[in-house]
Design an enzyme around this catalytic site. Sequence first.
Site, short mmCIF file in Angstrom:
data_model
loop_
_atom_site.label_atom_id
_atom_site.label_comp_id
_atom_site.label_asym_id
_atom_site.label_seq_id
_atom_site.Cartn_x
_atom_site.Cartn_y
_atom_site.Cartn_z
N HIS A 1 0.86 -1.19 -0.14
CA HIS A 1 0.04 0.03 0.01
C HIS A 1 1.09 1.09 0.11
CE1 HIS A 1 -4.09 1.79 1.80
NE2 HIS A 1 -3.27 2.79 0.96
N ASN B 1 -5.04 5.57 -7.02
CA ASN B 1 -5.49 7.11 -7.16
C ASN B 1 -4.50 8.24 -7.58
OD1 ASN B 1 -3.81 6.80 -4.79
ND2 ASN B 1 -5.13 8.35 -3.69
N HIS C 1 1.53 5.17 -1.95
CA HIS C 1 0.93 6.18 -2.80
C HIS C 1 2.26 6.74 -3.53
CE1 HIS C 1 -3.26 6.04 -1.84
NE2 HIS C 1 -2.83 5.74 -0.35
N HIS D 1 -5.57 -1.16 5.72
CA HIS D 1 -5.58 -0.36 6.80
C HIS D 1 -6.44 -0.28 7.82
CE1 HIS D 1 -8.20 2.36 4.56
NE2 HIS D 1 -7.00 3.04 3.83
N ASN E 1 -6.25 8.90 7.14
CA ASN E 1 -7.43 8.45 6.87
C ASN E 1 -7.32 6.84 6.74
OD1 ASN E 1 -9.97 9.10 6.83
ND2 ASN E 1 -10.19 9.76 4.58
N ARG F 1 2.10 8.74 -6.07
CA ARG F 1 1.77 10.15 -6.74
C ARG F 1 1.91 10.40 -8.12
NH1 ARG F 1 -1.69 10.57 -2.79
NH2 ARG F 1 -0.77 11.03 -0.88
N HIS G 1 -10.89 -0.01 1.02
CA HIS G 1 -10.65 1.12 2.05
C HIS G 1 -12.09 1.38 2.58
CE1 HIS G 1 -9.49 5.59 3.15
NE2 HIS G 1 -10.89 5.40 3.35
N ASP H 1 0.86 2.64 3.80
CA ASP H 1 0.05 3.47 3.43
C ASP H 1 0.58 4.88 3.24
OD1 ASP H 1 -3.32 4.98 4.24
OD2 ASP H 1 -2.15 4.84 2.34
#
Lengths: 183, 426, 311
Positions: free
Chosen positions: B58, B92, B60, B230, B276, B62, B177, B303
């Site tokens: 997990h 994402n 990110h 998570h 989050n 970007r 999620h 995350d």
Amino acid sequence: MASSTGTNAPREVMSATDVRRAIVRIAHEIVERNHGVDGLAIVGLQRGGTWIAEAITKQINEIETSVTVPVGAIDVSLHRDDIGIRPVSLGAISNIPFDLTGATVVLVDDVLFTGRTVRAAMEGLNNYGRPRSVQLAVLVDRGHRELPIRPDFVGKNLPTQQDDEVSATSDGVVISGSIVDAR
Amino acid sequence: MSKSVVIKGGTIVNPDGQSRVDVRIENGKVVEVGANLSADVQLDASGCIVSSGFIDLHAHLREPGKEEAETIETGSRAGALGGYTALVAMPNTDPPQDSIAVIDFVREQGKRAGLIDVVPSGCITLGRLGETLAPMAELAQAGVTLFTDDGVGVQDASLMRRALEYAKGLGVTLAQHCEVAELTKGAVMNECQCCTDLGLPGWPSIAEELMVFRDIELVRITGASMHFLHLSTARSVELVRAAKRDGLPITAEVTPHHLSLTQELLSSYDSVYKVNPPLRSAEDIRALKVGLLDGTIDAIATDHAPHPRRDKEMSLDMAPPGMLGLETALGVVMAYGDLEIKDVVSLLSWNPARIAKIDANHGRPVAVGESANICVFDPELVWSVDIERLASKSINTPYVGRTLRGRVRHTIFKGTPTVIDGQAQK
Amino acid sequence: MKHLRSIDELGVDGLVALLQLTDHMAEINQRPVPKVPALRGRTVASLFFEDSTRTRLSFETAAKRLSADTMTFNVSTSSVNKGESLRDTVATITDMGVDAFVVRHKSVGIPWQISQWTKASIINAGDGAHQHPTQALVDCYTIREATHTQRFDGMQITIVGDIKHSRVARSNIQAFSMLGAKVTLVAPPTLLPPDISHWPVQINHHLDDVIPSSDVLYMLRLQSERMSQGHVPTLREYSEQYGLTQKRVSKLKDSAIVMHPGPMNRGVEMQIDPSDVKNSLIHRQVANGVSVRMAVLFELLGTGSSLGGQA
């Protein structure tokens, strides 16, 4: 930072009786100088001058009974020139329950030293109106002026050292040689 | 012809046991395990554990879309420094990873950086909008094995059901999620007494638990594989425990920050703690740790969520949620997790490799013939974060000033060291 | 005291000191010329991200009465979000020579964040639903003035309305409790925060139960958005259950005080005109606003306690 040796012990320079007599004399002088009590108003500086102002006013009102001369008190803490330089603790609240415009105001304080407190008081008076004139009565003038301020009525002239401490109450005036903050 | 590498004086930790031996690597594979070995490059592993490289389920990265926060290259470097040899890139991005073009782009960027295996995940729904399914079959053919809308949960239950049915047919895993959006509108931190005092809208635990429960039941009727991202609450752990007892094909992960930091930190008004799902209570942390020990939770995943300094300098309600994680994961897990080393490796490497279906080359035992994706770490080294020296482009880590324990010394990726003595090699 | 950001940070000693200081300021405001040179040469900047003409003017008047210079920055939130961050804005203004910021923002915690970016003193004029300390000072001062007491021991204060979203409520609950009052909150469950078991308050969902025993009835404003968010079914129902009606006014003790922080929603929480309520002190709350804020400014900028090591 001790003061010069030999002058540490407090000594009385005015007794209670001396103080009382001085107040009576000043009251008479005020009436004489102003040719009466017309338009007169007495304002004591918080806190040291208020008891003297009240005593003087009481005396004046016993001398001249036709008119009652008003007395008020002014707190100068917010008008001082050293705000922000040293901590300020506020005295009792000002109380001037009469209009000063056109009045002959006699400011009253216990000890006149650098003159800064009186300057602050004169500025503070402006908030309450525009007096016709302002006079100054002090119980003790100890010298060391830093501003061009002079008293009109003095109880006693008292030469002092810069770092002497002078305290004035109805029980008398006492001078001691301890360190004092510049006034 | 790449150089041969020997890892000297470390202790190998494998699923079947541990041994203190040297490891020699050539042409991307472990070729010899024994005493007093030598090679072109010598890596000192005295006092260290030698294990398969870590896999982050997990992260990110970007890129594409928010390269000011992180790029695939800088994220790869951060991962390598954290002992990772593979990571699953969350979808994402902008544009999102719901098309072959973006999947290929991410994979290519990962290859170009050459520091870690970047495994792109795909979206469950098109654009992550939660309305229609993404072309999962097409993406699965391109090698994607894990699908998620991470950042948000799939709100529509019937859409989620169809997604699971479709996924079952493809043999891929969906990851959720869990957050019921209507219950968390404007929320900034866990719904708790602290949040009440601050006058902030709270993120109640049931917003997560309701979706965990829903998806467990959907798995029950569809038989598809589900991975919970998570998890953060005690009740979520209970629900997953019961589901596993029932034999359902469910796995779960927890983040290092949810094992170590509590909601009270938000009263500092510092948005570095905004994340989050939010930081929760000490009781939740206890339950999560129990879940790690009894196998309810299979993996620790970071995350890793970089944000540029300006974004995090905003007020609590306006700052985006998320914290860095790749470079501090091991240090946090060892300092706060109360775990044996074997469990740490299992949670950071062996289990995640299986869940991501990359266990042909990752999460393998350190043994002759196996791919050389290896992490060498000092489990006792006490250290603290130096913001100036982070490899990540962003600095939003909540661990500044905290003492961490356990640090990666070397990382070997496909037989080549990507990190030597704590320094990235490129 | 360097900042005034929240009542709990101020503490009971600070609270009492400011209330006493307010007496001095109130006297100044009685003078024909209500101005003193106490803060001459100091600059106070208003940073209002939320519209509030009344509070902002109250602060600016207070600053001017102490002879401080004022700067006003009407910052629309969007411009700060786009290019210049809040941090840059604060740094730029500080460089212009500002001694204190008065800040109002819809986000919780802004006054604390800003404190990290500037050496100036920070006065919180409202941060989200979190705190509004000067309002609490005004309210305490108004009660003190009416009851002639320094402490509120034995006083029953009832706060009615949208506690959940109210910074005034949060600050006042702390301040009233610190001074010894017993505080009761009256609201429907949806307008109370989720867990207030640690707050020093009683709860009642029925206003009529507590009216006869209240010494102070403090009405909060209900924003109309609360209806669309599902907190109350209709404004009318809210008003029937929790509004101040003529009937409820008649059931108040003779000595009871009615207060409201303003602005009022007529017909919602106030069904009758406050000028028709004889025990209403709402006009005193407004009048005392300047004196209280003068006390705050003087305390932070004038007494030298914020200067640290300066001689």
